[in-house]
Scaffold this motif. Structure first.
Motif, PDB file in Angstrom:
ATOM      1  N   THR A  94      -6.958 -17.135  -8.704  1.00 40.16           N
ATOM      2  CA  THR A  94      -6.661 -15.950  -9.513  1.00 40.16           C
ATOM      3  C   THR A  94      -7.618 -14.818  -9.152  1.00 40.16           C
ATOM      4  O   THR A  94      -7.212 -13.675  -8.991  1.00 40.16           O
ATOM      5  N   LEU A  95      -8.900 -15.175  -9.025  1.00 40.55           N
ATOM      6  CA  LEU A  95      -9.907 -14.166  -8.694  1.00 40.55           C
ATOM      7  C   LEU A  95      -9.657 -13.582  -7.302  1.00 40.55           C
ATOM      8  O   LEU A  95      -9.793 -12.374  -7.096  1.00 40.55           O
ATOM      9  N   PHE A  96      -9.258 -14.434  -6.370  1.00 36.42           N
ATOM     10  CA  PHE A  96      -8.959 -13.988  -5.005  1.00 36.42           C
ATOM     11  C   PHE A  96      -7.820 -12.962  -5.032  1.00 36.42           C
ATOM     12  O   PHE A  96      -7.925 -11.884  -4.457  1.00 36.42           O
ATOM     13  N   LEU A  97      -6.739 -13.309  -5.744  1.00 38.32           N
ATOM     14  CA  LEU A  97      -5.584 -12.412  -5.849  1.00 38.32           C
ATOM     15  C   LEU A  97      -5.955 -11.122  -6.580  1.00 38.32           C
ATOM     16  O   LEU A  97      -5.530 -10.031  -6.202  1.00 38.32           O
ATOM     17  N   PHE A  98      -6.767 -11.268  -7.633  1.00 38.56           N
ATOM     18  CA  PHE A  98      -7.192 -10.116  -8.432  1.00 38.56           C
ATOM     19  C   PHE A  98      -7.950  -9.105  -7.563  1.00 38.56           C
ATOM     20  O   PHE A  98      -7.663  -7.905  -7.580  1.00 38.56           O
ATOM     21  N   PHE A  99      -8.883  -9.607  -6.761  1.00 44.15           N
ATOM     22  CA  PHE A  99      -9.664  -8.703  -5.911  1.00 44.15           C
ATOM     23  C   PHE A  99      -8.811  -8.102  -4.796  1.00 44.15           C
ATOM     24  O   PHE A  99      -9.034  -6.961  -4.381  1.00 44.15           O
ATOM     25  N   TYR A 100      -7.844  -8.881  -4.321  1.00 43.41           N
ATOM     26  CA  TYR A 100      -6.939  -8.360  -3.281  1.00 43.41           C
ATOM     27  C   TYR A 100      -6.141  -7.182  -3.843  1.00 43.41           C
ATOM     28  O   TYR A 100      -6.047  -6.111  -3.223  1.00 43.41           O
ATOM     29  N   ILE A 101      -5.580  -7.354  -5.041  1.00 47.24           N
ATOM     30  CA  ILE A 101      -4.799  -6.283  -5.676  1.00 47.24           C
ATOM     31  C   ILE A 101      -5.696  -5.068  -5.950  1.00 47.24           C
ATOM     32  O   ILE A 101      -5.308  -3.929  -5.697  1.00 47.24           O
ATOM     33  N   LEU A 102      -6.917  -5.339  -6.436  1.00 49.36           N
ATOM     34  CA  LEU A 102      -7.856  -4.229  -6.701  1.00 49.36           C
ATOM     35  C   LEU A 102      -8.145  -3.420  -5.441  1.00 49.36           C
ATOM     36  O   LEU A 102      -8.170  -2.191  -5.476  1.00 49.36           O
ATOM     37  N   SER A 103      -8.336  -4.128  -4.326  1.00 49.73           N
ATOM     38  CA  SER A 103      -8.649  -3.405  -3.081  1.00 49.73           C
ATOM     39  C   SER A 103      -7.449  -2.578  -2.615  1.00 49.73           C
ATOM     40  O   SER A 103      -7.627  -1.496  -2.069  1.00 49.73           O
ATOM     41  N   LEU A 104      -6.234  -3.074  -2.846  1.00 43.89           N
ATOM     42  CA  LEU A 104      -5.033  -2.299  -2.489  1.00 43.89           C
ATOM     43  C   LEU A 104      -4.933  -1.055  -3.361  1.00 43.89           C
ATOM     44  O   LEU A 104      -4.624   0.035  -2.874  1.00 43.89           O
ATOM     45  N   ILE A 105      -5.200  -1.228  -4.653  1.00 40.11           N
ATOM     46  CA  ILE A 105      -5.163  -0.082  -5.574  1.00 40.11           C
ATOM     47  C   ILE A 105      -6.205   0.956  -5.145  1.00 40.11           C
ATOM     48  O   ILE A 105      -5.938   2.144  -5.107  1.00 40.11           O
ATOM     49  N   GLN A 106      -7.382   0.455  -4.795  1.00 36.91           N
ATOM     50  CA  GLN A 106      -8.467   1.369  -4.422  1.00 36.91           C
ATOM     51  C   GLN A 106      -8.152   2.173  -3.159  1.00 36.91           C
ATOM     52  O   GLN A 106      -8.487   3.350  -3.061  1.00 36.91           O
ATOM     53  N   THR A 107      -7.491   1.540  -2.200  1.00 38.49           N
ATOM     54  CA  THR A 107      -7.260   2.239  -0.922  1.00 38.49           C
ATOM     55  C   THR A 107      -5.950   3.025  -0.887  1.00 38.49           C
ATOM     56  O   THR A 107      -5.715   3.757   0.065  1.00 38.49           O
TER      57      THR A 107
ATOM     58  N   PHE B 148      -3.565   3.757  -4.277  1.00 39.85           N
ATOM     59  CA  PHE B 148      -3.237   4.414  -5.549  1.00 39.85           C
ATOM     60  C   PHE B 148      -4.349   5.366  -5.994  1.00 39.85           C
ATOM     61  O   PHE B 148      -4.099   6.517  -6.357  1.00 39.85           O
ATOM     62  N   LEU B 149      -5.564   4.871  -5.955  1.00 41.39           N
ATOM     63  CA  LEU B 149      -6.693   5.608  -6.532  1.00 41.39           C
ATOM     64  C   LEU B 149      -7.109   6.847  -5.728  1.00 41.39           C
ATOM     65  O   LEU B 149      -7.767   7.743  -6.265  1.00 41.39           O
ATOM     66  N   ILE B 150      -6.690   6.883  -4.459  1.00 39.51           N
ATOM     67  CA  ILE B 150      -7.041   8.022  -3.584  1.00 39.51           C
ATOM     68  C   ILE B 150      -6.623   9.345  -4.238  1.00 39.51           C
ATOM     69  O   ILE B 150      -7.309  10.353  -4.119  1.00 39.51           O
TER      70      ILE B 150
ATOM     71  N   GLN C 113       0.828  -1.215   0.000  1.00 41.53           N
ATOM     72  CA  GLN C 113       0.000   0.000   0.000  1.00 41.53           C
ATOM     73  C   GLN C 113       0.857   1.257   0.000  1.00 41.53           C
ATOM     74  O   GLN C 113       0.548   2.228  -0.680  1.00 41.53           O
ATOM     75  N   LYS C 114       1.968   1.190   0.745  1.00 46.34           N
ATOM     76  CA  LYS C 114       2.869   2.339   0.827  1.00 46.34           C
ATOM     77  C   LYS C 114       3.466   2.632  -0.561  1.00 46.34           C
ATOM     78  O   LYS C 114       3.517   3.783  -1.000  1.00 46.34           O
ATOM     79  N   THR C 115       3.906   1.560  -1.231  1.00 50.04           N
ATOM     80  CA  THR C 115       4.489   1.719  -2.571  1.00 50.04           C
ATOM     81  C   THR C 115       3.445   2.261  -3.537  1.00 50.04           C
ATOM     82  O   THR C 115       3.706   3.198  -4.293  1.00 50.04           O
ATOM     83  N   LEU C 116       2.241   1.659  -3.502  1.00 50.19           N
ATOM     84  CA  LEU C 116       1.170   2.098  -4.410  1.00 50.19           C
ATOM     85  C   LEU C 116       0.790   3.556  -4.136  1.00 50.19           C
ATOM     86  O   LEU C 116       0.499   4.314  -5.062  1.00 50.19           O
TER      87      LEU C 116
END
Lengths: 262, 171
Positions: free
Chosen positions: B6-19, B21-23, A42-45
């Motif tokens: 794959t779907l589990f990992l995909f949603f995990y990455i999406l949630s990280l991006i959302q909280t 990167f996307l901010i 999260q920190k990196t992103l």
């Protein structure tokens, strides 16, 4: 034993419900586990997102650069004249900064924490200090400039969620500095605050500073909250209301102080 | 098993991006809900009689709950119910086109927001505090989600047409 597709579906649903119930009982532990493994990513992103948005902002600004350049040249001359004045102020500022730092440490026991996630849709933050760092529920969270951010709402083992003062579930007693008028600040979501329960006979003005009171025992007194943005007067309502803009800037929050004792 | 993982990992990455990167790309404090859009696309692109998207709703809801302030289970229940209702609607609708895509996505965004908020206020015993506000933020959130959903929808169509399906030899 072979199950029919219908029975298999029911079995999967039952297992699913049991897992959800199980997770709900241990939700703090489950959330803490995911925060722990996710915080480096999260920190990196976060840093990547910051750079990318800066890049796009620069592109969007290119159009105005020429005009801005001319304006800046003019301003530059004005600034040169002010430099002399600022040098004197700098010295004074440094002294005040030191005094503020000492003041903070004198008034409260503080713990420094890093912001590792921001949930702007729910007006909350995630910080990297939790129960093991001596953090517990309801502890106030402030900035280095003694500006109120919120309170700890969900402490996990190594992380905590901070409920911002703008969260709709937040309300606390405040007063208008230098007027001794008391009221209540309510979170309106989306970083908006509403000042409520101000008696109609009390005079308030746009630009007035709002600070906390020790009423209710949630926050220590005299912590900066925000500035009155717009007064909402209504003949029907028995009290005056006002929109307040908070002093903290969510996009610039990287470190915060948790008041562990006051 | 592989596609579940794959779907589990995909949603995990999406949630990280959302909280994280996307901010930085919020408009008036509002963000698109990547997981909700992904679950919707999964349902929309699947045969209404198949059930894989229920797993998507389960995992998507799980990560939405993990990285939010709400109780664990609220988003899971909301997304599972949304999947069930969308599948029913897709069985009733004879032809699924871009018009229905937008209508159903619009309904899904609002259903998710209202239903999860309602359940949350029920759990907190604050049912009286639950209300529907058609504010500027609400409009921005819906439009932001619809635009992103539409972009991803056309991207998927493009990939399906030109990348995943290759012309057969001698055809």
């Amino acid at each position: 034993m072979k199950l029919s597709p219908r029975k298999r579906k029911i079995l999967i649903i039952i297992i699913g419900i049991l897992i959800i119930i199980g997770f709900t009982f241990y939700q703090k532990e489950v959330k803490n586990f995911f925060y722990l493994i996710s915080s480096p990513i999260q920190k990196t992103l976060w840093q990547v997102g910051d750079r990318v948005s800066d890049f796009f902002e620069t592109i969007a600004e290119i159009k105005n650069l020429k005009k801005e350049n001319e304006e800046l040249k003019l301003k530059n001359q004005e600034f040169l004249a002010q430099i002399v004045l600022l040098k004197a102020l700098k010295k004074e500022n440094e002294l005040l900064r030191k005094a503020l730092e000492i003041d903070l440490k004198k008034d409260f026991q503080l713990t420094l924490a890093e912001v590792i996630g921001k949930d702007i849709s729910q007006d909350s933050l995630l910080i990297n200090k939790g129960l093991t760092g001596g953090i517990s529920e309801e502890m106030p969270v402030i900035t280095e400039g003694k500006v109120l951010i919120g309170r700890i709402s969900e402490p996990a083992e190594n992380f905590s969620r901070v409920l911002l003062i703008s969260n709709p579930n937040s309300s606390f007693g405040v007063k208008i500095q230098e007027r001794e008028v008391t009221g209540v600040i309510k979170g309106k979501g989306n970083f908006k605050l509403l000042l409520d329960l101000i008696p109609k006979d009390q005079e308030i003005k746009e630009g007035d500073l709002i600070v906390t009171t020790s009423l209710g025992g949630i926050f220590p007194k005299e912590i900066l909250v925000g500035r009155i943005q717009k007064i909402l007067r209504s003949d029907i309502k028995p009290f005056q209301q006002a929109l307040v803009s908070p002093f903290f800037d969510i996009s610039k929050l990287e470190t915060v102080f948790i008041i562990t004792s006051y | 098993m592989q596609r579940f993982l794959t779907l589990f990992l995909f949603f995990y990455i999406l949630s990280l991006i959302q909280t994280s990167f996307l901010i930085h790309f919020n408009i008036k404090g509002e963000l698109p809900n990547l997981i909700l859009i992904s679950v919707f696309l999964l349902i929309f692109s699947e045969n209404p009689r198949k059930n894989f998207s229920f797993f998507g709703a389960l995992v998507g809801g799980f990560f939405l709950d993990i990285f939010s302030n709400s109780f664990l289970g609220i988003s899971i229940i909301t997304l599972l119910l949304m999947t069930f209702l969308l599948k029913r609607a897709m069985l009733i609708l004879k032809e699924l086109n871009i018009f229905w895509f937008l209508i159903l996505l619009f309904v899904s965004i609002n259903f998710y927001n209202l239903f999860s908020n309602f359940i949350n206020s029920l759990i907190l015993f604050k049912v009286t505090s639950f209300r529907i506000d058609f504010t500027e933020a609400f409009v921005v959130e819906v439009i932001y989600n619809l635009i992103l959903g539409l972009i991803v929808f056309y991207l998927l169509l493009f990939f399906k047409k030109y990348v995943f399906i290759r012309p057969q030899k001698g055809a």
